[in-house]
Write an enzyme that holds these catalytic residues in place. Structure first.
Site, PDB file in Angstrom:
ATOM      1  CE  LYS A  86      -9.018   5.335  -2.649  1.00 56.24           C
ATOM      2  NZ  LYS A  86      -7.838   4.440  -2.677  1.00 56.24           N
ATOM      3  CB  SER A 127      -6.012   6.052  -5.599  1.00 50.82           C
ATOM      4  OG  SER A 127      -6.253   4.901  -4.797  1.00 50.82           O
ATOM      5  CB  SER A 177      -3.852   3.439  -3.617  1.00 53.96           C
ATOM      6  OG  SER A 177      -3.737   3.464  -5.014  1.00 53.96           O
TER       7      SER A 177
END
Length: 456
Positions: A76, A151, A175
């Site tokens: 990420k 996210s 997320s």
């Protein structure tokens, strides 16, 4: 073998270990897949193909050792990677290249995994819709006109498309779980402390955790075993390394089912899919009971701690995007009395749920209250006619669970009539992550929804 990019990480590791395929072959299959579909999905935003190929060649030149030897992984874009651009989804860090790897990256590389690049995220992971000013939006592989969630939306979309078999995610208010639900993959929000995340700013903060994402629960367990374990720089780090429970199914387990977590609005399309989950567990021999929950105290506790943390972490930065700036402003309004009230509410809730889990082994509920929404829409504004007061409110089904200090997995539960993925959330007792994954695997094997690939 013609679709190496859709094999599981567990299978790829076995094939590489037994020399049936090379690390280079595996990596090239994934790089080809990235070239084929990433321009349409925008999941991987920084690709390090040459560096990855060098690492794969080096892996083929030695005896396979680590659990993930030669297996591709993506990180990420909130996670620091030495020598690889890490933007945090913010124009303020568009050219940032860290000098050191974060713990999770170092552990994955130590197990032999090969980094292929970084996955998209909203600015500083703020929000459950993956879009930012640096790279734009990540599209849902099952419907390119829809959001991939957030996210960790880039990670979820990359997994769904076969760009990588493993990806790391992070989760404060959903997320990791929300994009797993939106993209028909699996993800685990671990009990805080399993995956250490040392910090000089908020070392004691437990709402935000890092965790594994994959296409199968077995791969979650494999990755979780690699990234878990003690780090003395993390004050609540768990000293053990994760090991899965022996395969025992779910017969005899006590499963609590909550269709709305105590009265939250749930889109009828989502509700229709998740309502099928209790029957699956009953067929598997579990004792399922619909329960009435009151998690409402989680609302103030989550928002207070979240706002306080945003002011603490980002309060000194100028030029923040609107969502991050809004959170910082809310954090500057937090008083000592607010924190005391939040701490008391969270403590009461923890004790109430401890008693709840004396009766039940796991809780199942919707991950998200809606299916994937249009990509042009910044966030969900209403559910079943109920207006959402801000961009956070539509994710209460996820962030109320975050307050419980409990492990929670998102597992594919089926599709809406128009083909949009929906996930079910499996929540367990704190520190019983192995039980959660055992239950998740049983559901996954019984339903096989995760095997339905996107039309790309």
């Amino acid at each position: 073998m013609s679709e190496l990019h859709y094999l599981s990480a567990t299978e790829l590791a076995r094939l590489i270990r037994t020399r049936r395929v090379s690390s280079v072959e595996v990596l090239q299959a994934h790089l080809d897949r990235i070239e084929q579909v990433n321009p349409r999905v925008n999941a991987i935003v920084t690709l390090v193909a040459e560096r990855a190929l060098e690492a794969a060649k080096a892996a083929d030149a030695v005896e396979p050792a680590g659990a993930l030897h030669g297996v591709p992984v993506a990180h990420k874009d909130l996670v620091d990677t030495a020598g690889i651009r890490t933007t945090y989804g913010s124009p303020l860090f568009a050219e940032n290249v860290p000098d050191e790897d974060e713990v999770i990256v170092r552990r994955l590389r130590g197990a032999g995994a090969i980094t292929v690049g970084k996955t998209n995220t909203p600015e500083f992971g703020t929000g459950s819709h993956t879009v930012n000013e640096v790279f734009g939006a990540t599209r849902n592989p099952y419907d390119l006109s829809r959001s991939a969630g957030g996210s960790s939306g880039g990670a979820a979309a990359a997994l769904a498309c076969g760009m990588v078999p493993l990806a790391d995610g992070s989760d404060m208010g959903g997320s990791l779980r929300n994009p797993a639900s939106f993209c028909n993959v699996v993800g685990l929000r671990p009990t805080p402390g399993w995956v250490p995340s040392p910090s000089e700013v908020n070392a004691w903060y437990t709402l935000s955790v890092q965790g594994p994402m994959a296409r199968t629960v077995d791969d979650l367990a494999l990755m979780f075993g690699v990234i878990s374990g003690f780090d003395r720089r993390s004050p609540f780090s768990i000293k053990e390394v994760f090991t899965p429970e022996p395969e025992q199914g779910v017969a005899g387990l006590r499963v609590a089912w909550s269709p709305d977590l105590g009265g939250l609005p749930v889109d009828p399309r989502t509700a229709a899919v998740t309502a099928t989950a209790p029957r699956v567990f009953e067929r598997l021999g579990a004792r399922v009971e619909q329960v009435e929950l009151d998690l409402s105290e989680a609302e103030d506790a989550f928002r207070t701690y979240r706002a306080w943390n945003y002011a603490l972490t980002f309060g000194d930065l100028a030029g923040l995007g609107p969502n991050t700036a809004w959170n910082v402003e809310r954090g500057r309004e937090v008083t000592g009395a607010d924190l005391a009230r939040a701490e008391q509410a969270r403590s009461r809730l923890y004790q109430r749920m401890a008693a709840f889990f004396d009766t039940y082994d796991v809780l199942i509920a919707p991950v998200s209250q809606v299916p994937p929404f249009p990509i042009e829409q910044p966030h969900v504004t209403e559910i079943n006619g109920q207006p959402m007061p801000d961009y956070l409110a539509w994710m209460r089904s996820a962030y109320w669970i975050s307050v419980l200090h409990a492990p929670a997995a998102s597992v594919p539960a089926g599709f809406t009539e128009d083909g949009l993925p929906v996930g079910v959330q499996i929540v367990g007792r704190p520190f019983e992550d192995a039980r959660v994954l055992r239950v998740a695997r049983a559901f996954e094997q019984a339903t096989r929804y995760g095997e339905r690939r996107p039309p790309l």
